[in-house]
Design a protein around this motif. Structure first.
Motif, PDB file in Angstrom:
ATOM      1  N   GLN A   1       0.798  -1.299   0.104  1.00 35.40           N
ATOM      2  CA  GLN A   1      -0.090   0.236  -0.047  1.00 35.40           C
ATOM      3  C   GLN A   1       0.866   0.997   0.121  1.00 35.40           C
ATOM      4  OE1 GLN A   1      -3.234  -0.427  -0.588  1.00 35.40           O
ATOM      5  NE2 GLN A   1      -3.305   2.028  -0.827  1.00 35.40           N
ATOM      6  N   ILE A   2       2.107   1.443   0.791  1.00 36.03           N
ATOM      7  CA  ILE A   2       2.736   2.069   0.787  1.00 36.03           C
ATOM      8  C   ILE A   2       3.595   2.549  -0.604  1.00 36.03           C
ATOM      9  CG2 ILE A   2       4.948   3.221   1.358  1.00 36.03           C
ATOM     10  CD1 ILE A   2       4.481   1.892   4.144  1.00 36.03           C
ATOM     11  N   ASN A   3       3.701   1.515  -1.420  1.00 38.95           N
ATOM     12  CA  ASN A   3       4.274   1.597  -2.813  1.00 38.95           C
ATOM     13  C   ASN A   3       3.322   2.341  -3.750  1.00 38.95           C
ATOM     14  OD1 ASN A   3       6.958   0.676  -2.161  1.00 38.95           O
ATOM     15  ND2 ASN A   3       6.322  -1.335  -2.494  1.00 38.95           N
ATOM     16  N   ILE A   4       2.034   1.952  -3.237  1.00 40.50           N
ATOM     17  CA  ILE A   4       0.864   2.378  -4.411  1.00 40.50           C
ATOM     18  C   ILE A   4       0.805   3.843  -4.000  1.00 40.50           C
ATOM     19  CG2 ILE A   4      -1.486   2.347  -4.687  1.00 40.50           C
ATOM     20  CD1 ILE A   4      -1.415  -0.641  -4.009  1.00 40.50           C
ATOM     21  N   VAL A   5       0.886   4.239  -2.769  1.00 41.35           N
ATOM     22  CA  VAL A   5       0.644   5.657  -2.531  1.00 41.35           C
ATOM     23  C   VAL A   5       1.691   6.715  -3.129  1.00 41.35           C
ATOM     24  CG1 VAL A   5       0.691   7.216  -0.549  1.00 41.35           C
ATOM     25  CG2 VAL A   5      -0.792   5.301  -0.445  1.00 41.35           C
ATOM     26  N   ILE A   6       2.901   6.130  -3.034  1.00 41.57           N
ATOM     27  CA  ILE A   6       4.281   6.690  -3.404  1.00 41.57           C
ATOM     28  C   ILE A   6       4.184   6.766  -5.084  1.00 41.57           C
ATOM     29  CG2 ILE A   6       6.807   6.585  -4.017  1.00 41.57           C
ATOM     30  CD1 ILE A   6       6.981   5.356  -1.104  1.00 41.57           C
ATOM     31  N   LYS A   7       3.632   5.747  -5.637  1.00 42.23           N
ATOM     32  CA  LYS A   7       3.351   5.870  -6.989  1.00 42.23           C
ATOM     33  C   LYS A   7       2.595   6.849  -7.304  1.00 42.23           C
ATOM     34  CE  LYS A   7       3.552   2.165  -9.227  1.00 42.23           C
ATOM     35  NZ  LYS A   7       3.161   0.823 -10.109  1.00 42.23           N
ATOM     36  N   VAL A   8       1.278   6.850  -6.827  1.00 41.92           N
ATOM     37  CA  VAL A   8       0.189   8.058  -6.965  1.00 41.92           C
ATOM     38  C   VAL A   8       0.813   9.493  -6.682  1.00 41.92           C
ATOM     39  CG1 VAL A   8      -2.150   8.661  -6.239  1.00 41.92           C
ATOM     40  CG2 VAL A   8      -1.591   6.287  -6.580  1.00 41.92           C
ATOM     41  N   LEU A   9       1.425   9.593  -5.778  1.00 41.32           N
ATOM     42  CA  LEU A   9       1.895  10.840  -5.482  1.00 41.32           C
ATOM     43  C   LEU A   9       2.789  11.336  -6.308  1.00 41.32           C
ATOM     44  CD1 LEU A   9       2.616  10.823  -1.585  1.00 41.32           C
ATOM     45  CD2 LEU A   9       0.797  12.188  -2.764  1.00 41.32           C
TER      46      LEU A   9
ATOM     47  N   GLU B   1       3.021  10.393  -9.601  1.00 40.21           N
ATOM     48  CA  GLU B   1       2.226  10.743 -10.843  1.00 40.21           C
ATOM     49  C   GLU B   1       1.672  12.090 -10.605  1.00 40.21           C
ATOM     50  OE1 GLU B   1      -0.265   7.570 -11.352  1.00 40.21           O
ATOM     51  OE2 GLU B   1       1.320   6.160 -12.071  1.00 40.21           O
ATOM     52  N   GLU B   2       0.968  12.506  -9.619  1.00 43.68           N
ATOM     53  CA  GLU B   2       0.201  13.689  -9.300  1.00 43.68           C
ATOM     54  C   GLU B   2       1.328  14.789  -9.223  1.00 43.68           C
ATOM     55  OE1 GLU B   2      -2.196  13.589  -5.969  1.00 43.68           O
ATOM     56  OE2 GLU B   2      -3.731  12.266  -6.859  1.00 43.68           O
ATOM     57  N   ASN B   3       2.642  14.567  -8.730  1.00 40.62           N
ATOM     58  CA  ASN B   3       3.526  15.583  -8.812  1.00 40.62           C
ATOM     59  C   ASN B   3       3.968  15.801 -10.145  1.00 40.62           C
ATOM     60  OD1 ASN B   3       5.411  17.150  -7.602  1.00 40.62           O
ATOM     61  ND2 ASN B   3       7.134  15.877  -7.937  1.00 40.62           N
ATOM     62  N   MET B   4       4.012  14.959 -10.946  1.00 45.61           N
ATOM     63  CA  MET B   4       4.557  15.193 -12.241  1.00 45.61           C
ATOM     64  C   MET B   4       3.383  16.049 -12.983  1.00 45.61           C
ATOM     65  SD  MET B   4       6.684  11.495 -13.711  1.00 45.61           S
ATOM     66  CE  MET B   4       5.245  11.191 -14.659  1.00 45.61           C
TER      67      MET B   4
END
Length: 55
Positions: free
Chosen positions: A31-39, A41-44
């Motif tokens: 779940q932490i990895n999913i959240v980091i990936k989403v963050l 992507e949103e940052n980009m």
């Protein structure tokens, strides 16, 4: 004495609890990895929008 000779037996209750903890930790890391990936992507996306407004 070697390390193997010093090992003590772990009760089945403790083994089960450790197994559950391991599963939960694995789920948490996923779940932490999913959240980091989403963050990321949103940052980009936000950086692209910011670059678009600045030019």
């Amino acid at each position: 004495m070697s390390d193997q000779q010093k090992q003590t037996e772990v009760s089945p209750v403790v083994q089960q609890a450790l197994g559950k903890l391991n599963v939960r930790m694995t789920d948490l890391m996923e779940q932490i990895n999913i959240v980091i990936k989403v963050l990321a992507e949103e940052n980009m996306e936000l950086r692209a929008k910011l670059d678009g407004t600045q030019s």
